[in-house]
Design an enzyme around this catalytic site. Sequence first.
Site, PDB file in Angstrom:
ATOM      1  N   ASN A 123     -42.089 -25.768 -24.223  1.00  0.00           N
ATOM      2  CA  ASN A 123     -42.339 -27.206 -24.076  1.00  0.00           C
ATOM      3  C   ASN A 123     -43.559 -27.630 -24.883  1.00  0.00           C
ATOM      4  OD1 ASN A 123     -40.244 -26.974 -22.342  1.00  0.00           O
ATOM      5  ND2 ASN A 123     -41.445 -27.189 -20.477  1.00  0.00           N
ATOM      6  N   VAL A 124     -43.464 -28.838 -25.416  1.00  0.00           N
ATOM      7  CA  VAL A 124     -44.572 -29.357 -26.225  1.00  0.00           C
ATOM      8  C   VAL A 124     -45.314 -30.452 -25.458  1.00  0.00           C
ATOM      9  CG1 VAL A 124     -43.412 -28.798 -28.408  1.00  0.00           C
ATOM     10  CG2 VAL A 124     -43.080 -31.071 -27.405  1.00  0.00           C
ATOM     11  N   HIS A 177     -43.706 -23.604 -29.327  1.00  0.00           N
ATOM     12  CA  HIS A 177     -43.186 -24.669 -30.192  1.00  0.00           C
ATOM     13  C   HIS A 177     -44.217 -25.755 -30.472  1.00  0.00           C
ATOM     14  CE1 HIS A 177     -38.786 -23.506 -28.967  1.00  0.00           C
ATOM     15  NE2 HIS A 177     -39.338 -22.654 -29.792  1.00  0.00           N
ATOM     16  N   CYS A 203     -53.923 -30.107 -45.985  1.00  0.00           N
ATOM     17  CA  CYS A 203     -55.023 -29.145 -45.758  1.00  0.00           C
ATOM     18  C   CYS A 203     -54.846 -28.366 -44.457  1.00  0.00           C
ATOM     19  CB  CYS A 203     -56.376 -29.851 -45.779  1.00  0.00           C
ATOM     20  SG  CYS A 203     -56.694 -30.856 -44.307  1.00  0.00           S
ATOM     21  N   CYS A 240     -54.798 -37.835 -42.859  1.00  0.00           N
ATOM     22  CA  CYS A 240     -55.950 -36.959 -42.675  1.00  0.00           C
ATOM     23  C   CYS A 240     -57.113 -37.506 -43.508  1.00  0.00           C
ATOM     24  CB  CYS A 240     -55.546 -35.578 -43.163  1.00  0.00           C
ATOM     25  SG  CYS A 240     -56.820 -34.346 -43.150  1.00  0.00           S
ATOM     26  N   CYS A 297     -58.511 -35.993 -45.736  1.00  0.00           N
ATOM     27  CA  CYS A 297     -58.298 -35.527 -47.116  1.00  0.00           C
ATOM     28  C   CYS A 297     -57.248 -36.376 -47.837  1.00  0.00           C
ATOM     29  CB  CYS A 297     -57.881 -34.055 -47.131  1.00  0.00           C
ATOM     30  SG  CYS A 297     -56.135 -33.780 -46.749  1.00  0.00           S
ATOM     31  N   THR A 329     -34.780 -22.989 -18.860  1.00  0.00           N
ATOM     32  CA  THR A 329     -34.435 -22.936 -20.291  1.00  0.00           C
ATOM     33  C   THR A 329     -32.980 -22.512 -20.455  1.00  0.00           C
ATOM     34  OG1 THR A 329     -34.881 -21.893 -22.441  1.00  0.00           O
ATOM     35  CG2 THR A 329     -35.493 -20.603 -20.494  1.00  0.00           C
ATOM     36  N   SER A 330     -32.311 -23.127 -21.441  1.00  0.00           N
ATOM     37  CA  SER A 330     -30.915 -22.762 -21.694  1.00  0.00           C
ATOM     38  C   SER A 330     -30.835 -21.399 -22.391  1.00  0.00           C
ATOM     39  CB  SER A 330     -30.234 -23.836 -22.539  1.00  0.00           C
ATOM     40  OG  SER A 330     -30.964 -24.049 -23.729  1.00  0.00           O
TER      41      SER A 330
END
Length: 251
Positions: A100-101, A117, A128, A148, A150, A188-189
């Site tokens: 999970n994020v 993930h 960068c 960013c 940069c 989870t699958s």
Amino acid sequence: MFSDELITRLKRAQTVVALTGAGVSAESGVPTFRGENGLWKNFRPEELANFNAFIKNPKLVWEWYQWRKELVNKVKPNPGHYALVELEAMFDDFCMITQNVDDLHRKAGAKKIYELHGNIMRNRCVDCNEYTNEDDVQFAESDALPRCHCGGLLRPDVVWFGEQLPQRTLMQAFDAANRAEVFFSIGTSAVVQPAASLPIEARRAGAYVVEINFEPTVISHYVDESIIGKSGEILPKLVARLRQDRSSSEE
Ligand code: OAD
């Protein structure tokens, strides 16, 4: 609900590992990926979760992630997340490996988490590679894409299709699976690699592997024990059972 074998193993265990997937956050209101109301039913992964799609149309991809971030910011960890934090405190060597994020394990108070993930709340520069916080990404006042310092484009720090997982985190996850005495695969699958190999690897290395899922999955026939139900209901019951056993053995 819990076999004597599982309870005995947990009483003896020092190293316990929990692999989690989108199902763990479902009861918080975060949609899963597969299944009837899954994200991949309504959105095409190849248009949103891959680097070429991002370069082709970064605005579309960012809009989708902003929508998911707003959703995740609104929800709270559920009793399953909190039960996992309690389990963390019960064992000498406990870690969570998550696909999970959504950051909900951390929000619940978990400490040792391997995020396979990435994390939707973090961004990084495609040029960068520097990481930035969510606060650095401003969309509200202009249509411009977040950049960013940069000058490079910022992207969400999540793993997209065709990309490598963070290698150090992946190694730590496999190392934990190899050490585990009890290994849980929760919500989870178990179809997305390499995460799906972790329960297999853990069992090969001698762990007692327990699945907790709303419905049977492709690994149900392989694991030692498959508990069907919602993680937000089963995990608190497991914690209560372990606490009860611990307090009666102290008497
Ligand atoms: P999936 O959407 O594939 O699977 C979610 C699983 O959770 C299913 O097996 C459901 O039966 C189960 N489930 C749903 N509600 C539950 C509940 N309350 N309690 C217990 N189980 C429940 O999600 P993942 O397996 O996490 O990758 O998907 C893996 C990866 O596929 C994701 O990390 C994402 C996706 O593409 C990337 O974006 C790289």
